[in-house]
Design a protein around this motif. Structure first.
Motif, PDB file in Angstrom:
ATOM      1  N   GLU A   6      47.250  35.310  32.202  1.00  0.00           N
ATOM      2  CA  GLU A   6      47.312  35.812  33.584  1.00  0.00           C
ATOM      3  C   GLU A   6      48.569  36.666  33.806  1.00  0.00           C
ATOM      4  OE1 GLU A   6      47.394  32.706  36.507  1.00  0.00           O
ATOM      5  OE2 GLU A   6      46.945  34.094  38.157  1.00  0.00           O
ATOM      6  N   ARG A   7      49.726  36.096  33.524  1.00  0.00           N
ATOM      7  CA  ARG A   7      50.982  36.844  33.742  1.00  0.00           C
ATOM      8  C   ARG A   7      51.076  38.032  32.785  1.00  0.00           C
ATOM      9  NH1 ARG A   7      55.492  32.901  35.980  1.00  0.00           N
ATOM     10  NH2 ARG A   7      54.408  32.517  37.938  1.00  0.00           N
ATOM     11  N   GLU A   8      50.675  37.782  31.497  1.00  0.00           N
ATOM     12  CA  GLU A   8      50.796  38.830  30.481  1.00  0.00           C
ATOM     13  C   GLU A   8      49.963  40.056  30.848  1.00  0.00           C
ATOM     14  OE1 GLU A   8      50.151  35.661  30.164  1.00  0.00           O
ATOM     15  OE2 GLU A   8      50.914  34.780  28.324  1.00  0.00           O
ATOM     16  N   LEU A   9      48.803  39.829  31.478  1.00  0.00           N
ATOM     17  CA  LEU A   9      47.878  40.946  31.741  1.00  0.00           C
ATOM     18  C   LEU A   9      47.859  41.361  33.221  1.00  0.00           C
ATOM     19  CD1 LEU A   9      45.088  39.722  29.312  1.00  0.00           C
ATOM     20  CD2 LEU A   9      46.495  41.766  29.038  1.00  0.00           C
ATOM     21  N   LYS A  10      48.850  40.874  33.978  1.00  0.00           N
ATOM     22  CA  LYS A  10      48.958  41.278  35.397  1.00  0.00           C
ATOM     23  C   LYS A  10      49.213  42.788  35.449  1.00  0.00           C
ATOM     24  CE  LYS A  10      51.435  39.726  39.483  1.00  0.00           C
ATOM     25  NZ  LYS A  10      52.428  38.787  39.962  1.00  0.00           N
ATOM     26  N   GLU A  54      41.192  30.883  30.271  1.00  0.00           N
ATOM     27  CA  GLU A  54      42.099  31.862  29.673  1.00  0.00           C
ATOM     28  C   GLU A  54      41.601  33.263  29.978  1.00  0.00           C
ATOM     29  OE1 GLU A  54      42.701  31.328  25.453  1.00  0.00           O
ATOM     30  OE2 GLU A  54      43.956  33.142  25.324  1.00  0.00           O
ATOM     31  N   ILE A  55      42.551  34.155  30.185  1.00  0.00           N
ATOM     32  CA  ILE A  55      42.191  35.567  30.342  1.00  0.00           C
ATOM     33  C   ILE A  55      42.503  36.236  29.009  1.00  0.00           C
ATOM     34  CG2 ILE A  55      42.604  37.693  31.652  1.00  0.00           C
ATOM     35  CD1 ILE A  55      43.378  35.844  34.029  1.00  0.00           C
ATOM     36  N   LEU A  56      41.481  36.896  28.457  1.00  0.00           N
ATOM     37  CA  LEU A  56      41.588  37.397  27.089  1.00  0.00           C
ATOM     38  C   LEU A  56      41.876  38.898  27.052  1.00  0.00           C
ATOM     39  CD1 LEU A  56      38.305  35.589  25.991  1.00  0.00           C
ATOM     40  CD2 LEU A  56      40.632  34.779  25.534  1.00  0.00           C
ATOM     41  N   GLY A  57      42.582  39.319  26.019  1.00  0.00           N
ATOM     42  CA  GLY A  57      42.871  40.744  25.833  1.00  0.00           C
ATOM     43  C   GLY A  57      44.261  40.925  25.254  1.00  0.00           C
ATOM     44  N   GLU A  58      44.450  42.047  24.562  1.00  0.00           N
ATOM     45  CA  GLU A  58      45.774  42.334  23.985  1.00  0.00           C
ATOM     46  C   GLU A  58      46.598  43.126  24.998  1.00  0.00           C
ATOM     47  OE1 GLU A  58      47.247  41.691  20.893  1.00  0.00           O
ATOM     48  OE2 GLU A  58      45.656  40.192  20.719  1.00  0.00           O
ATOM     49  N   ARG A  63      45.035  45.031  27.456  1.00  0.00           N
ATOM     50  CA  ARG A  63      44.255  45.082  28.700  1.00  0.00           C
ATOM     51  C   ARG A  63      43.281  43.915  28.710  1.00  0.00           C
ATOM     52  NH1 ARG A  63      44.781  48.475  32.318  1.00  0.00           N
ATOM     53  NH2 ARG A  63      42.969  47.573  33.295  1.00  0.00           N
ATOM     54  N   VAL A  64      42.799  43.552  29.886  1.00  0.00           N
ATOM     55  CA  VAL A  64      41.806  42.470  29.976  1.00  0.00           C
ATOM     56  C   VAL A  64      40.523  42.879  29.245  1.00  0.00           C
ATOM     57  CG1 VAL A  64      40.271  41.256  31.565  1.00  0.00           C
ATOM     58  CG2 VAL A  64      42.684  41.519  32.142  1.00  0.00           C
ATOM     59  N   LYS A  99      47.318  44.866  34.194  1.00  0.00           N
ATOM     60  CA  LYS A  99      46.586  45.441  33.050  1.00  0.00           C
ATOM     61  C   LYS A  99      45.156  44.912  33.086  1.00  0.00           C
ATOM     62  CE  LYS A  99      50.773  45.491  30.301  1.00  0.00           C
ATOM     63  NZ  LYS A  99      51.534  44.730  29.297  1.00  0.00           N
ATOM     64  N   GLY A 100      44.655  44.726  34.295  1.00  0.00           N
ATOM     65  CA  GLY A 100      43.298  44.208  34.466  1.00  0.00           C
ATOM     66  C   GLY A 100      43.283  42.958  35.329  1.00  0.00           C
ATOM     67  N   VAL A 101      44.423  42.269  35.420  1.00  0.00           N
ATOM     68  CA  VAL A 101      44.500  41.105  36.324  1.00  0.00           C
ATOM     69  C   VAL A 101      45.044  41.587  37.661  1.00  0.00           C
ATOM     70  CG1 VAL A 101      45.646  38.900  36.782  1.00  0.00           C
ATOM     71  CG2 VAL A 101      44.824  39.414  34.481  1.00  0.00           C
ATOM     72  N   SER A 102      44.290  41.303  38.736  1.00  0.00           N
ATOM     73  CA  SER A 102      44.696  41.767  40.064  1.00  0.00           C
ATOM     74  C   SER A 102      44.477  40.663  41.102  1.00  0.00           C
ATOM     75  CB  SER A 102      43.868  42.995  40.447  1.00  0.00           C
ATOM     76  OG  SER A 102      44.073  43.309  41.807  1.00  0.00           O
ATOM     77  N   TYR A 103      45.233  40.776  42.192  1.00  0.00           N
ATOM     78  CA  TYR A 103      45.086  39.830  43.312  1.00  0.00           C
ATOM     79  C   TYR A 103      44.638  40.562  44.575  1.00  0.00           C
ATOM     80  CZ  TYR A 103      47.668  36.986  40.048  1.00  0.00           C
ATOM     81  OH  TYR A 103      48.033  36.316  38.907  1.00  0.00           O
ATOM     82  N   CYS A 104      44.377  41.866  44.441  1.00  0.00           N
ATOM     83  CA  CYS A 104      44.044  42.657  45.633  1.00  0.00           C
ATOM     84  C   CYS A 104      42.936  43.653  45.322  1.00  0.00           C
ATOM     85  CB  CYS A 104      45.302  43.379  46.136  1.00  0.00           C
ATOM     86  SG  CYS A 104      44.976  44.424  47.559  1.00  0.00           S
ATOM     87  N   ALA A 105      41.728  43.335  45.789  1.00  0.00           N
ATOM     88  CA  ALA A 105      40.567  44.174  45.503  1.00  0.00           C
ATOM     89  C   ALA A 105      40.736  45.565  46.100  1.00  0.00           C
ATOM     90  CB  ALA A 105      39.314  43.507  46.062  1.00  0.00           C
ATOM     91  N   ILE A 106      41.224  45.598  47.320  1.00  0.00           N
ATOM     92  CA  ILE A 106      41.318  46.886  48.006  1.00  0.00           C
ATOM     93  C   ILE A 106      42.363  47.791  47.346  1.00  0.00           C
ATOM     94  CG2 ILE A 106      42.982  46.284  49.814  1.00  0.00           C
ATOM     95  CD1 ILE A 106      40.980  47.627  51.750  1.00  0.00           C
ATOM     96  N   CYS A 107      43.391  47.165  46.773  1.00  0.00           N
ATOM     97  CA  CYS A 107      44.448  47.965  46.133  1.00  0.00           C
ATOM     98  C   CYS A 107      43.980  48.486  44.778  1.00  0.00           C
ATOM     99  CB  CYS A 107      45.721  47.151  45.904  1.00  0.00           C
ATOM    100  SG  CYS A 107      46.163  46.051  47.232  1.00  0.00           S
ATOM    101  N   ASP A 108      43.294  47.648  44.005  1.00  0.00           N
ATOM    102  CA  ASP A 108      43.054  47.974  42.595  1.00  0.00           C
ATOM    103  C   ASP A 108      41.590  48.226  42.236  1.00  0.00           C
ATOM    104  OD1 ASP A 108      45.755  47.571  42.205  1.00  0.00           O
ATOM    105  OD2 ASP A 108      45.512  45.441  41.763  1.00  0.00           O
TER     106      ASP A 108
END
Ligand SMILES: Cc1cc2nc3c(=O)[nH]c(=O)nc-3n(C[C@H](O)[C@H](O)[C@H](O)COP(=O)(O)OP(=O)(O)OC[C@H]3O[C@@H](n4cnc5c(N)ncnc54)[C@H](O)[C@@H]3O)c2cc1C
Length: 309
Positions: free
Chosen positions: A124-128, A206-210, A212-213, A130-139
């Motif tokens: 989660e933190r690693e890919l924030k 787990e959120i997977l990806g190197e 990017r998600v 880079k595909g992990v978002s908390y705001c639909a309208i922003c991202d």
């Protein structure tokens, strides 16, 4: 910033802006301080349909712009800065320290809102960002015609899914229970939307990806099965945490960190009032934040007059 004000309001969301308007109209010398790195949550609301006066609904951004224009129009003073400390001086004035400097106030209204809760899973933190978002309208726009996952089952998760369905190709809504928590009208829209499917009784492990998600690994709490859902983005919508860390040694908070007040918005220390989503309360909405903000000013005004007399 070292001036003395009668009232300092911390936060410029619906609670802080309403408090600013009421304070200025009451003739108080007032300053509103806002953290530029933490926008009002209302800005993430695509469409607000339950704030009276707008039968067709209004976007959170436009509503906040209107509140702000009204406050600025009557001369409310704004300053930017993340507040990190409050101290009661021997002069019975509160000193507010922010990244931009200090200011003093006879009374303070804390209207600092809340921010999204993290899932706390690997990746989660690693890919924030880079595909992990908390705001639909922003991202949301970064995921045009792609497949995404939304995590949660409350109003925010349903709103985010509906908003994103206009942009992305496919959405899997991962929810830990066997029914959604959001209001029925949003549930209906989600179930009727062909781009959205729900992965019930499941949690993201787990959120997977190197770089990017690339997907999420989910665990089904009923069957014990694990599966990987390939996706380009994960929108986490699992609730919020109050922005009250800076008052933790100053006023009483409940076990989740929300500020405890009485019905007049008075916090546990004289001269400090709280309003909106940072407050321990049964409902956190624009309208309740506005009502709290107005009431906090009435109480603060009484306190300021007592101090002056
Ligand atoms: C996706 C989403 C959809 C929503 N939809 C609706 C809806 O349809 N209807 C509805 O009524 N409500 C809705 N809400 C809820 C609504 O947005 C909140 O209840 C409302 O914004 C709370 O207002 P507030 O002023 O208490 O806090 P916020 O709006 O969160 O504002 C907090 C303010 O405090 C400032 N701040 C925080 N910490 C500090 C600090 N340390 N120093 C200085 N400033 C600080 C921030 O910069 C910000 O200006 C939605 C929320 C979300 C996330």
């Amino acid at each position: 910033m070292s001036a003395t004000y009668e009232l300092i309001i911390i936060g410029a969301g619906p609670a802080g802006l309403t408090a600013g308007i009421y304070a200025k109209r009451a003739g108080l010398d007032v300053l509103v301080i806002e953290d530029p790195s933490l926008p009002s949550q209302a800005l993430s609301a695509t469409q607000i349909e339950n704030y009276p006066g707008f039968p067709q609904g209004i976007s959170g951004r436009e509503l906040i712009e209107r509140f702000r224009k009204q406050a600025e129009g009557i001369g409310v003073e704004f300053k930017k800065g993340k507040v990190y400390n409050l101290t009661l001086l021997s002069s019975q004035r509160w000193e507010v320290e922010s990244e931009e400097g200090k200011a003093r106030g006879i009374a303070l209204i804390i209207a600092s809102g809340a921010h999204p809760k993290e899932l706390g899973v690997k990746g989660e933190r690693e890919l924030k960002g880079k595909g992990v978002s908390y705001c639909a309208i922003c991202d949301g726009n970064f995921f045009r015609e792609q497949e995404i996952v939304v995590v949660g089952g409350g109003n925010s998760a349903l709103e985010a899914s509906l908003f994103l369905s206009k942009i992305v190709k496919k959405i899997v809504l991962v929810h830990r229970r066997d029914e959604l928590r959001g209001v029925k009208v949003l549930q209906k829209r989600v179930f009727a939307n062909r781009k959205i499917s729900v992965c019930w009784n499941s949690i993201v492990e787990e959120i997977l990806g190197e770089d990017r998600v690339e997907g999420v690994r989910v665990f089904n709490l009923r069957s014990g099965e694990k599966q990987i859902i390939p996706c380009a983005g994960v929108f986490i919508q699992v609730g919020s945490v109050p922005n009250t860390e800076f008052v933790k040694d100053v006023v009483e908070r409940d076990k989740e960190g929300y500020i405890i007040t009485d019905e007049k918005m008075c916090a546990s220390r004289e001269g400090i009032f709280a309003s909106g989503d940072c407050r321990s309360t049964a409902l956190r909405q624009v309208i309740t934040a506005c009502g709290d903000g107005a009431l906090a000013v009435v109480s603060a005004q009484q306190y300021i007059h007592q101090q002056r007399s």
